[in-house]
Design a protein around this motif. Structure first.
Motif, short mmCIF file in Angstrom:
data_model
loop_
_atom_site.label_atom_id
_atom_site.label_comp_id
_atom_site.label_asym_id
_atom_site.label_seq_id
_atom_site.Cartn_x
_atom_site.Cartn_y
_atom_site.Cartn_z
N VAL A 160 -72.29 -46.93 104.89
CA VAL A 160 -73.03 -45.68 104.74
C VAL A 160 -74.50 -45.93 105.07
O VAL A 160 -75.16 -46.73 104.39
CB VAL A 160 -72.89 -45.12 103.31
N ASN A 161 -74.99 -45.27 106.10
CA ASN A 161 -76.35 -45.52 106.57
C ASN A 161 -77.30 -44.48 105.98
O ASN A 161 -77.66 -43.50 106.63
CB ASN A 161 -76.40 -45.49 108.10
N VAL A 162 -77.71 -44.70 104.74
CA VAL A 162 -78.69 -43.82 104.11
C VAL A 162 -80.10 -44.14 104.60
O VAL A 162 -81.03 -43.35 104.38
CB VAL A 162 -78.60 -43.94 102.56
N ALA A 163 -80.26 -45.27 105.29
CA ALA A 163 -81.58 -45.72 105.72
C ALA A 163 -82.01 -45.12 107.06
O ALA A 163 -82.92 -45.66 107.69
CB ALA A 163 -81.60 -47.24 105.80
N ILE A 164 -81.40 -44.04 107.49
CA ILE A 164 -81.79 -43.42 108.77
C ILE A 164 -83.26 -43.00 108.73
O ILE A 164 -83.99 -43.16 109.71
CB ILE A 164 -80.90 -42.20 109.07
N GLU A 165 -83.71 -42.50 107.60
CA GLU A 165 -85.10 -42.10 107.46
C GLU A 165 -86.04 -43.27 107.72
O GLU A 165 -87.04 -43.14 108.45
CB GLU A 165 -85.34 -41.53 106.06
N GLY A 218 -79.91 -48.41 100.97
CA GLY A 218 -80.50 -47.45 101.89
C GLY A 218 -81.70 -46.74 101.29
O GLY A 218 -82.74 -46.58 101.95
N VAL A 219 -81.57 -46.31 100.04
CA VAL A 219 -82.68 -45.62 99.38
C VAL A 219 -83.88 -46.55 99.22
O VAL A 219 -85.03 -46.17 99.48
CB VAL A 219 -82.22 -45.07 98.01
N VAL A 220 -83.62 -47.79 98.81
CA VAL A 220 -84.71 -48.75 98.64
C VAL A 220 -85.40 -49.03 99.97
O VAL A 220 -86.63 -49.13 100.04
CB VAL A 220 -84.17 -50.06 98.02
N LEU A 221 -84.63 -49.14 101.04
CA LEU A 221 -85.22 -49.39 102.36
C LEU A 221 -86.10 -48.22 102.79
O LEU A 221 -87.17 -48.42 103.39
CB LEU A 221 -84.12 -49.64 103.39
N ASN A 222 -85.66 -47.01 102.51
CA ASN A 222 -86.48 -45.85 102.86
C ASN A 222 -87.82 -45.89 102.13
O ASN A 222 -88.88 -45.64 102.73
CB ASN A 222 -85.74 -44.56 102.51
N VAL A 223 -87.78 -46.21 100.85
CA VAL A 223 -89.02 -46.30 100.08
C VAL A 223 -89.89 -47.44 100.59
O VAL A 223 -91.12 -47.31 100.73
CB VAL A 223 -88.71 -46.49 98.58
N LEU A 224 -89.26 -48.58 100.90
CA LEU A 224 -90.00 -49.74 101.39
C LEU A 224 -90.70 -49.43 102.71
O LEU A 224 -91.89 -49.73 102.89
CB LEU A 224 -89.05 -50.93 101.55
#
Length: 432
Positions: A160-165, A218-224
């Motif tokens: 699941v690629n939640v890190a698209i953002e 994915g969520v952590v990567l978006n924030v990072l």
């Protein structure tokens, strides 16, 4: 060994034998959504009536051949279209009551007529430039399409690629920086792909190798990425704006003859390199996913990794490299922000479009073509918000800002229905 069939149940007969009986289900979700939309549109027309003439400009002033404007009486046209929408809604309920599936063309026809009716109401004594509206919709959809393609590949292979953002944002930053330094937009485009790959690499490492929950990663990567690009923007780009944040952008490439086609010519054939690359990417991913050995292996890993492993496919290796490929594709979408749309990188400039791209993946049922159309729908809703502001409609400005997100919610919750994604999506594979 028991055998199960979809929509079937086992019935024990009087003589003790077991017989499979088909159980039909009525699905009313789509008809109910159509009915709600029809009622809402009817309430707008009834309680906020608008008279006059709605004019639609079909041609483009830059074309040598332009179609004449079309003028329609606002009130009469709205009520006629509402009647047609009501008939389509009744038909949808009849199909559901008869245990029949809703044909795709019915939903598409309802959507087109509904948008047209709303535009007729909004454009009372005003002008709607059709080509400009569609051109803007395609332009705003480009990052969404690349992000959705990356999401489709990732989820089809089981991640699941939640890190698209984050991939879009780092891609935009890398493209602006490298294009500014080298003065070459193609170098910036490659840099955007590398930025997307870096985010995808971290996602794949934690989700596949270390078995960390994919959504959390994915969520952590978006924030990072949001924090990292924001810091670098303030510490690096702002003090050196002329040297590091003035990217060389792609210009439009006009295709002779095809760009002169009325309405669609300027929309499809007078675009930048990245838009033409988008057309190619959609075709290649759709073809590769269903017509090549790569696509067969990818789908097998995402649906049944144990079976794929037994025939010699290295499941985790396949997942790792395909997630990386998905990151490169999403990074191209990020490059569109700084190499085409905006002349420089800005803090948090993606504004949550990565999550809308993820919604397009779900609405598109994990299919590249459907996901592309879903992304185009969301882009159209965003551009429609801008048009409504220009037309000075009585719709509150707060609602117009909500419009793209309302369309996203309706699409995913209303029309997507009860759909099943890849069976192994989001589930780590541990070889026994």
């Amino acid at each position: 060994m028991s055998t199960s069939l979809p929509d079937a149940t086992q019935v024990e007969r009087s003589d003790g034998t077991i017989q499979l009986a088909v159980v039909k289900e009525r699905h009313f979700k789509a008809p109910i959504v159509l009915a709600v939309l029809t009622v809402l549109l009817g309430a707008i027309v009834l309680f906020v009536p608008r008279d006059g003439t709605s004019t639609f400009r079909l041609g483009d002033p830059s074309q040598s051949f332009a179609l004449p404007n079309v003028a329609l009486p606002t009130a009469v046209t709205c009520w006629v279209l509402l009647a047609v929408l009501a008939l389509l809604t009744v038909w949808a309920f009849w199909l559901a009551w008869s245990y029949r599936r809703q044909p795709l063309w019915l939903t598409i026809a309802f959507g087109i007529l509904g948008v047209f009716a709303f535009l007729v109401w909004a454009a009372a004594d005003g002008l709607v430039p059709v080509s400009s509206l569609l051109f803007g919709a395609v332009s705003l959809s480009v990052p969404l399409v690349f992000g959705a393609l990356g999401g489709v590949i990732g989820e089809r292979v089981g991640v699941v690629n939640v890190a698209i953002e984050g991939q879009l944002l780092l891609g935009a930053f890398s493209a602006a920086l490298l294009s500014s330094i080298t003065g070459n937009p193609f170098v910036g485009l490659i840099g955007a792909m590398v930025g997307g790959v870096l985010v995808a690499f971290v996602l794949a490492a934690f989700a596949i190798k270390y078995l960390v929950d994919q959504v959390i990663v994915g969520v952590v990567l978006n924030v990072l990425v949001t924090g990292l690009t924001g810091f670098l923007y303030g510490a690096l780009l702002v003090p050196n704006e002329q040297q590091l944040n003035q990217p060389e952008r792609f210009g439009r490439i006009q295709i002779p003859l095809l760009s002169e086609i009325p309405i669609v010519g300027p929309v499809l054939f007078n675009q930048t390199f990245i838009v033409y690359l988008m057309f190619i990417a959609v075709a290649l991913v759709a073809w590769g996913l269903y017509r090549t050995r790569w696509g067969l292996r990818l789908r097998a890993v995402g649906e049944h990794p144990q079976a794929a492993d037994t025939v010699g496919i290295k499941v985790n290796t396949s997942r790792f490299w395909n997630v990386t490929l998905a990151g490169a594709i999403a990074g191209i979408g990020g490059a569109y922000f700084t190499l085409v749309s905006v002349p420089q990188f800005g803090k948090d400039m993606t504004a949550g479009l990565g999550f809308i791209a993820l919604a397009a993946v779900i609405f598109g049922r994990w299919d590249p073509i459907r996901a592309t159309f879903a992304a185009l729908l969301f882009g159209f809703a965003t551009n429609l918000q801008n048009l409504l502001t220009v037309l000075k409609t009585p719709v509150p400005s707060e609602f117009m800002l909500m419009l793209p997100y309302v369309v996203t919610i309706l699409a995913v919750a209303g029309f997507a229905g009860q759909i099943r994604g890849p069976a192994a999506s989001g589930k780590p594979y541990i070889k026994e």
